[in-house]
Design a protein around this motif. Structure first.
Motif: not given
Length: 239
Positions: A135-160
């Motif tokens: 979810d790019p607006f909330r900057r949240e990532v889930y894997r198989d329903g499990r919330y995954v805490a990411l750093t800002r740079k990790q989130f940016a890379v995953l988004e791409v």
């Protein structure tokens, strides 16, 4: 996401850049129209943030040239010109959004996310692939329903990577899309960040390394080694 900030007030430009970094948005700065046009010709941006009153070619002229180029680059005018006729003329020049000063950085980030989504209107706001939910607006990532805490740079890379929908993304493209112009092109930050990101997401590894080519989201991940991509955990958050 990588944006170009065209703003002639250095403190304002740096504050915007630093604020966007907190939202996992990479940004370059141009203090005048000539520099803006030069950077637009060299780099690939997702959005241009234009102040209208800048030295050299004005923000209006830069907007005209972006539109004339046919690149489809979205334009957000960020300016003190707040009258209705100012806004009308800005939209008439090709602006996709218009935000007046003073403003809240969080609102700017939300508007940039909305423009990015609109640019690829076929993409859903929340993106899902292979059990990942981003979810790019909330900057949240889930894997198989499990919330995954990411750093800002990790989130940016995953988004791409998620936006590529399983396609291969080169290290060079990741560096261009998730880092700003100050990044060293010879850095190993991409490898380190991908390695740390892979570990954060957990097994089975979902980011596959394509030797000599780049990285992709594996739609059928299998548990195993990191394909020689081991590295430090957080070093990739530099730059």
């Amino acid at each position: 996401m990588r944006v170009l900030i065209v703003e002639d007030e250095p403190y304002m430009a740096e504050a915007i850049r630093d604020g966007l970094r907190l939202e996992a948005i990479a940004a370059d700065i141009a203090g005048d129209g000539d520099t803006a046009l030069e950077l637009l010709g060299i780099n690939t941006y997702d959005i241009a943030v234009l102040d209208r009153d800048i030295p050299g070619p004005s923000g209006d002229e830069v907007a005209k040239r972006i539109v004339a180029s046919g690149s489809g680059l979205p334009i957000l005018m960020l300016t003190a010109a707040d009258r209705l006729d100012d806004k009308a003329s800005g939209f008439g020049l090709g602006a996709d959004d218009y935000l007046t000063k003073p403003f809240e950085l969080q609102e700017l980030a939300l508007r940039l996310r909305a423009l990015d989504r609109r640019r690829a209107h076929s993409r859903p706001p929340v993106r899902e692939i292979a059990g990942l939910r981003l979810d790019p607006f909330r900057r949240e990532v889930y894997r198989d329903g499990r919330y995954v805490a990411l750093t800002r740079k990790q989130f940016a890379v995953l988004e791409v990577l998620v936006a590529a929908e399983g396609g291969v993304v080169s290290a060079e493209e990741l560096l261009e899309r998730a880092w700003d112009a100050n990044a060293d092109p010879f850095t190993n930050a991409v490898r380190i960040t991908v390695s740390a990101l892979r570990k954060r997401l957990g097994e089975p590894w979902i980011i596959a390394t394509v030797p000599g080519v780049g990285y992709r989201i594996d739609t059928q991940p299998e548990a195993g080694d990191e394909a020689g991509d081991k590295g430090g955990d957080e070093g990739g958050d530099r730059g």
